[in-house]
Design an enzyme around this catalytic site. Structure first.
Site, PDB file in Angstrom:
ATOM      1  N   THR A  53       0.855  -1.189   0.000  1.00  0.00           N
ATOM      2  CA  THR A  53       0.000   0.000   0.000  1.00  0.00           C
ATOM      3  C   THR A  53       0.892   1.241   0.000  1.00  0.00           C
ATOM      4  OG1 THR A  53      -0.203   0.174   2.418  1.00  0.00           O
ATOM      5  CG2 THR A  53      -1.779  -1.248   1.265  1.00  0.00           C
ATOM      6  N   TYR A  92       0.521  11.847  15.312  1.00  0.00           N
ATOM      7  CA  TYR A  92       1.295  10.956  14.445  1.00  0.00           C
ATOM      8  C   TYR A  92       1.969   9.853  15.258  1.00  0.00           C
ATOM      9  CZ  TYR A  92       4.883   9.400  11.148  1.00  0.00           C
ATOM     10  OH  TYR A  92       5.686   8.634  10.339  1.00  0.00           O
TER      11      TYR A  92
END
Length: 247
Positions: free
Chosen positions: A12, A148
């Site tokens: 991906t 994050y």
């Protein structure tokens, strides 16, 4: 040496950076490679350059993940290596982070990673290798990286749990955590060139090897963890490719 002939690899976020470098290495070693991306032009360009099949898919969208799985199934049926690499990053203080920014990162980095694995489970060969791209931030408490870093830490923990759940099928699950790496993503941080250069210099000052990594550095680790001849007894581990920054 073509170690991956007759092996099917899905990556991906394979149209740039670490994903692109990894797709190139798997292709060089004989694998049938599928890459995904959510930018049609970049995906088409990368697919042509690499000689692999590109599938347009946004990892934050469960319907698109399901569509990806279906396309892979129709073309190759089973998957031997799944590299869940797609991710987004945004850096800001906790007080300045919006709900939209929070959701954008969490939907791709954690929710997307979780459901990509889930949807591919029936398509993984017994003995397959799954690798999650996490981040060197999982070992740091870096300011302005709360969302994050927390999301990537969640992915690292997901990898360990998946390693236990999938061990009965001899599927190995590991995480690769890059440190500062020269990728296209760095140009998307919303900084001007001077600010970005200053940020890089500051980061390098904290790296014992005193340099940035390259996508190829990370790609080699992913390929190593996918090779049953050298890594068959490795699962549930997190590998830092960061020049020693996490020390």
């Amino acid at each position: 040496m073509e170690k991956f002939i007759d092996k099917v690899v899905v990556i991906t976020g394979g149209n740039s950076g670490i994903g692109y470098a990894t797709a190139k290495e798997f292709k060089r070693q004989g694998a049938t490679v599928f890459i995904t991306g959510k930018r049609a032009d970049a995906l088409a360009k990368a697919s042509m350059e690499l000689g692999v099949r590109g599938i347009l898919a946004d990892q934050s969208d469960l319907q698109q993940i399901a569509g990806l799985v279906k396309e892979v199934e129709e073309a190759a049926e089973k998957v031997d290596v799944l590299f869940i690499n797609a991710g987004v990053a945004f850096f800001a203080p906790i007080g300045d982070t919006s709900e939209k920014q929070f959701d954008a990162m969490t939907d791709v980095n954690f929710k997307g990673s979780f459901f990509t694995l889930q949807k591919f489970l029936p398509r993984l060969n017994d003995g397959a290798s799954v690798i999650f791209l996490t981040s060197g931030n999982t070992a740091l408490a870096m300011e302005n990286s709360a969302v994050y870093s927390a999301g990537k830490s969640a992915v690292a923990h997901l990898a360990r749990i998946a390693a236990k759940e999938l061990a009965r099928r001899k599927i190995r699950v590991n995480a690769v955590s890059p440190g500062p790496t020269e990728t296209e993503m760095q140009g998307k941080f919303g900084m001007d060139e001077a600010t970005l250069a200053g940020m890089k210099a500051h980061i390098i000052s904290h790296v014992p090897l005193a340099k940035m990594g390259t996508p190829d550095d990370v790609a080699k680790m992913v390929v190593y963890l996918s090779d049953q001849t050298v890594s068959s007894f490795i699962t549930g581990a997190e590998f830092f490719v960061d020049g020693g920054m996490a020390l």
